[in-house]
Write an enzyme that holds these catalytic residues in place. Sequence first.
Site, PDB file in Angstrom:
ATOM      1  N   HIS A  84      11.905   4.466  19.622  1.00 15.14           N
ATOM      2  CA  HIS A  84      10.569   3.934  20.325  1.00 15.14           C
ATOM      3  C   HIS A  84      10.837   3.449  21.842  1.00 15.14           C
ATOM      4  O   HIS A  84       9.851   2.958  22.391  1.00 15.14           O
ATOM      5  CB  HIS A  84      10.190   2.613  19.587  1.00 15.14           C
ATOM      6  CG  HIS A  84       9.597   3.119  18.175  1.00 15.14           C
ATOM      7  ND1 HIS A  84       8.991   4.376  17.906  1.00 15.14           N
ATOM      8  CD2 HIS A  84       9.468   2.241  17.087  1.00 15.14           C
ATOM      9  CE1 HIS A  84       8.735   4.036  16.882  1.00 15.14           C
ATOM     10  NE2 HIS A  84       8.964   2.880  16.088  1.00 15.14           N
TER      11      HIS A  84
ATOM     12  N   CYS B 204       0.193   1.870   8.917  1.00 14.23           N
ATOM     13  CA  CYS B 204       0.946   0.829   8.439  1.00 14.23           C
ATOM     14  C   CYS B 204       0.381  -0.667   8.330  1.00 14.23           C
ATOM     15  O   CYS B 204      -0.215  -1.334   9.290  1.00 14.23           O
ATOM     16  CB  CYS B 204       2.061   0.705   9.458  1.00 14.23           C
ATOM     17  SG  CYS B 204       3.641   0.086   8.859  1.00 14.23           S
TER      18      CYS B 204
ATOM     19  N   GLY C 162       7.392  -2.377   5.151  1.00 15.16           N
ATOM     20  CA  GLY C 162       8.944  -2.786   4.922  1.00 15.16           C
ATOM     21  C   GLY C 162       9.948  -1.963   5.520  1.00 15.16           C
ATOM     22  O   GLY C 162       9.777  -0.793   5.914  1.00 15.16           O
ATOM     23  N   GLU C 163      11.209  -2.722   5.641  1.00  7.74           N
ATOM     24  CA  GLU C 163      12.244  -2.121   6.182  1.00  7.74           C
ATOM     25  C   GLU C 163      13.306  -1.592   4.979  1.00  7.74           C
ATOM     26  O   GLU C 163      13.795  -2.472   4.259  1.00  7.74           O
ATOM     27  CB  GLU C 163      13.005  -3.096   7.129  1.00  7.74           C
ATOM     28  CG  GLU C 163      14.587  -2.387   7.445  1.00  7.74           C
ATOM     29  CD  GLU C 163      14.667  -1.029   8.099  1.00  7.74           C
ATOM     30  OE1 GLU C 163      13.805  -0.482   8.897  1.00  7.74           O
ATOM     31  OE2 GLU C 163      15.281  -0.273   7.291  1.00  7.74           O
TER      32      GLU C 163
ATOM     33  N   CYS D 197       7.708  -7.551   6.009  1.00  8.49           N
ATOM     34  CA  CYS D 197       8.945  -7.113   6.835  1.00  8.49           C
ATOM     35  C   CYS D 197       9.437  -7.966   7.739  1.00  8.49           C
ATOM     36  O   CYS D 197       8.761  -8.817   8.547  1.00  8.49           O
ATOM     37  CB  CYS D 197       8.726  -5.863   7.578  1.00  8.49           C
ATOM     38  SG  CYS D 197      10.141  -5.049   8.310  1.00  8.49           S
TER      39      CYS D 197
ATOM     40  N   CYS E 242       3.553   8.338   1.202  1.00  9.73           N
ATOM     41  CA  CYS E 242       4.300   7.474   2.011  1.00  9.73           C
ATOM     42  C   CYS E 242       4.503   6.105   1.242  1.00  9.73           C
ATOM     43  O   CYS E 242       3.578   5.774   0.739  1.00  9.73           O
ATOM     44  CB  CYS E 242       3.473   7.381   3.289  1.00  9.73           C
ATOM     45  SG  CYS E 242       4.332   5.749   4.266  1.00  9.73           S
TER      46      CYS E 242
ATOM     47  N   GLU F 299       0.661  -1.399  -0.293  1.00 14.06           N
ATOM     48  CA  GLU F 299       0.040   0.053  -0.022  1.00 14.06           C
ATOM     49  C   GLU F 299       0.769   1.312   0.101  1.00 14.06           C
ATOM     50  O   GLU F 299       1.958   1.142   0.246  1.00 14.06           O
ATOM     51  CB  GLU F 299      -1.030  -0.070   1.267  1.00 14.06           C
ATOM     52  CG  GLU F 299      -0.314  -0.354   2.361  1.00 14.06           C
ATOM     53  CD  GLU F 299      -1.420  -0.509   3.511  1.00 14.06           C
ATOM     54  OE1 GLU F 299      -2.341  -1.445   3.322  1.00 14.06           O
ATOM     55  OE2 GLU F 299      -1.081  -0.400   4.776  1.00 14.06           O
TER      56      GLU F 299
ATOM     57  N   CYS G  72       4.101  -3.602  15.257  1.00 16.53           N
ATOM     58  CA  CYS G  72       3.699  -3.351  13.948  1.00 16.53           C
ATOM     59  C   CYS G  72       3.148  -4.551  13.219  1.00 16.53           C
ATOM     60  O   CYS G  72       3.484  -5.624  13.008  1.00 16.53           O
ATOM     61  CB  CYS G  72       4.875  -2.908  13.256  1.00 16.53           C
ATOM     62  SG  CYS G  72       4.702  -2.819  11.317  1.00 16.53           S
TER      63      CYS G  72
HETATM   64  N1  SAH Z   1      10.465  -0.061   8.723  1.00 20.22           N
HETATM   65  C1  SAH Z   1      10.758   1.328   8.718  1.00 20.22           C
HETATM   66  C2  SAH Z   1       9.848   2.203   8.071  1.00 20.22           C
HETATM   67  C3  SAH Z   1       8.263   1.632   7.898  1.00 20.22           C
HETATM   68  S1  SAH Z   1       7.571   1.714   9.525  1.00 20.22           S
HETATM   69  C4  SAH Z   1      10.894   1.612  10.304  1.00 20.22           C
HETATM   70  O1  SAH Z   1      10.387   1.000  11.260  1.00 20.22           O
HETATM   71  O2  SAH Z   1      11.059   2.804  10.317  1.00 20.22           O
HETATM   72  C5  SAH Z   1       7.014   3.461   9.669  1.00 20.22           C
HETATM   73  C6  SAH Z   1       6.901   3.936  11.121  1.00 20.22           C
HETATM   74  O3  SAH Z   1       5.417   3.517  11.719  1.00 20.22           O
HETATM   75  C7  SAH Z   1       7.870   3.444  11.798  1.00 20.22           C
HETATM   76  O4  SAH Z   1       8.231   4.555  12.841  1.00 20.22           O
HETATM   77  C8  SAH Z   1       6.984   2.532  12.923  1.00 20.22           C
HETATM   78  O5  SAH Z   1       7.583   2.353  14.211  1.00 20.22           O
HETATM   79  C9  SAH Z   1       5.573   3.132  12.983  1.00 20.22           C
HETATM   80  N2  SAH Z   1       4.390   2.212  13.155  1.00 20.22           N
HETATM   81  C10 SAH Z   1       4.595   0.693  12.979  1.00 20.22           C
HETATM   82  N3  SAH Z   1       3.504   0.256  13.723  1.00 20.22           N
HETATM   83  C11 SAH Z   1       2.718   1.157  14.163  1.00 20.22           C
HETATM   84  C12 SAH Z   1       1.402   1.457  14.847  1.00 20.22           C
HETATM   85  N4  SAH Z   1       0.679   0.000  15.058  1.00 20.22           N
HETATM   86  N5  SAH Z   1       0.941   2.494  15.134  1.00 20.22           N
HETATM   87  C13 SAH Z   1       1.872   3.728  14.815  1.00 20.22           C
HETATM   88  N6  SAH Z   1       3.093   3.670  14.446  1.00 20.22           N
HETATM   89  C14 SAH Z   1       3.460   2.459  13.909  1.00 20.22           C
HETATM   90 FE1  SF4 Z   2       9.287  -3.807   9.832  1.00 19.36          FE
HETATM   91 FE2  SF4 Z   2       9.257  -1.087  10.327  1.00 19.36          FE
HETATM   92 FE3  SF4 Z   2       7.176  -2.500  11.014  1.00 19.36          FE
HETATM   93 FE4  SF4 Z   2       9.232  -2.750  12.418  1.00 19.36          FE
HETATM   94  S1  SF4 Z   2       8.072  -0.966  12.418  1.00 19.36           S
HETATM   95  S2  SF4 Z   2       8.127  -4.338  11.311  1.00 19.36           S
HETATM   96  S3  SF4 Z   2      10.967  -2.553  10.755  1.00 19.36           S
HETATM   97  S4  SF4 Z   2       7.825  -2.001   9.039  1.00 19.36           S
END
Ligand code: SAH
Ligand code: SF4
Length: 355
Positions: A224, A345, A168-169, A112, A105, A92, A119
């Site tokens: 975090h 996400c 994804g990362e 991931c 975005c 997405e 997440c």
């Molecule tokens: N993988 C990378 C980029 C994608 S995630 C990373 O982790 O940075 C993008 C952002 O969304 C990250 O800061 C992640 O911690 C946050 N995120 C993931 N799950 C979330 C949730 N349930 N609520 C709010 N933010 C979330």
């Molecule tokens: Fe992957 Fe980013 Fe989600 Fe962590 S927060 S599982 S690194 S997408």
Amino acid sequence: MEKKELIGLSKDELTKEIEAIGEKPFRAKQLWQWLYFRGETDFAKMSNLSKNLREKLAQYFTVSRPKIVAEQISSDKTHKWLLEFADGQRIETVYIPEEDRGAVCISTQVGCAVGCKFCHTGSQKITRNLTAGEIVSQFMVARDAYGEWPSPTNETRFLSNIVVMGMGEPLHNPENTFKALKILSDGDGIAISKRKITLSTSGIVPQIPKVATELGCKLAISLHAPNNEKRSQIMPINNRYPIEEILTACQEYQRNMSPGRYVTFEYLMLKDFNDSLDDAKELVALMKKFKLGAKFNLIPFNPWPGCDYTPSTNNKVHAFSRYLESFGYEAPIRVARGQDILAACGQLKSKKSDQ
Ligand code: SAH
Ligand code: SF4
């Protein structure tokens, strides 16, 4: 013979393809402009190329977009696409508009491998990396939707920024991500300035300095937690790349960027886990120890079914923000967008695959 997809090729690669069909290199320049400046997908409409060449291009190449499987616009105008690639894999892309600008975005992987506990994408495991073309084309789908390819009557650009914060990362797929961001920032095409691109990572240490040296875009770290003990509980990757190593890599990033280019630390506010003033105090100490010019971004947690965490209360989030600000750090609270369309996400995709 299978036709070759042009979206996602670097300028050099495109030139080689053009030479391989017996054309002069400057044709590649013209083609690049059609693909990335005008957003044209139909060779027949590339009017400054001869009819002969247009037909030849159509014979060897394709210019495609991913298929839009579902699309939703929330009451706050956040726009979300569920996109499908040629092999049926889905990701997405979200457009988050502000008053006079907006960020697209984009995703870099299907699923991931990092597996952060909070997440939803992380709970879906990794299927594959996206190609450079698949990453670039997400932005192109958004531009198509808003008619933002240049034309004599079109001067405003609302799709002004790119955040690599989708599924994804990105630093687990650095080659394709960097290549895609180079295409997206190329001045002869889409031309999103590197200052308007932010790459967010969970902290893949060896790749972090390259965000400065290979790209020069902004960096956001999903921190975090204020210490390794807590961070490892929610982000298992912290056992491999602990906080000190991440912050050392951030120092190196900063050394390679022009002064004043701060790293943004994303900080998810999880109730009774990392939201106390003691946590904030530890966070400040950490930043001081590493002498990092830092900004914070406090993120309200978006809960999903089956997840163990709860969002912090508003009071706690504000107190946390004020504490960081009292030490001179910017610490805005991210406004949750697109709540009514599950724009967080990984959530639209999961909803669809449950059906
Ligand atoms: N993988 C990378 C980029 C994608 S995630 C990373 O982790 O940075 C993008 C952002 O969304 C990250 O800061 C992640 O911690 C946050 N995120 C993931 N799950 C979330 C949730 N349930 N609520 C709010 N933010 C979330
Ligand atoms: Fe992957 Fe980013 Fe989600 Fe962590 S927060 S599982 S690194 S997408």
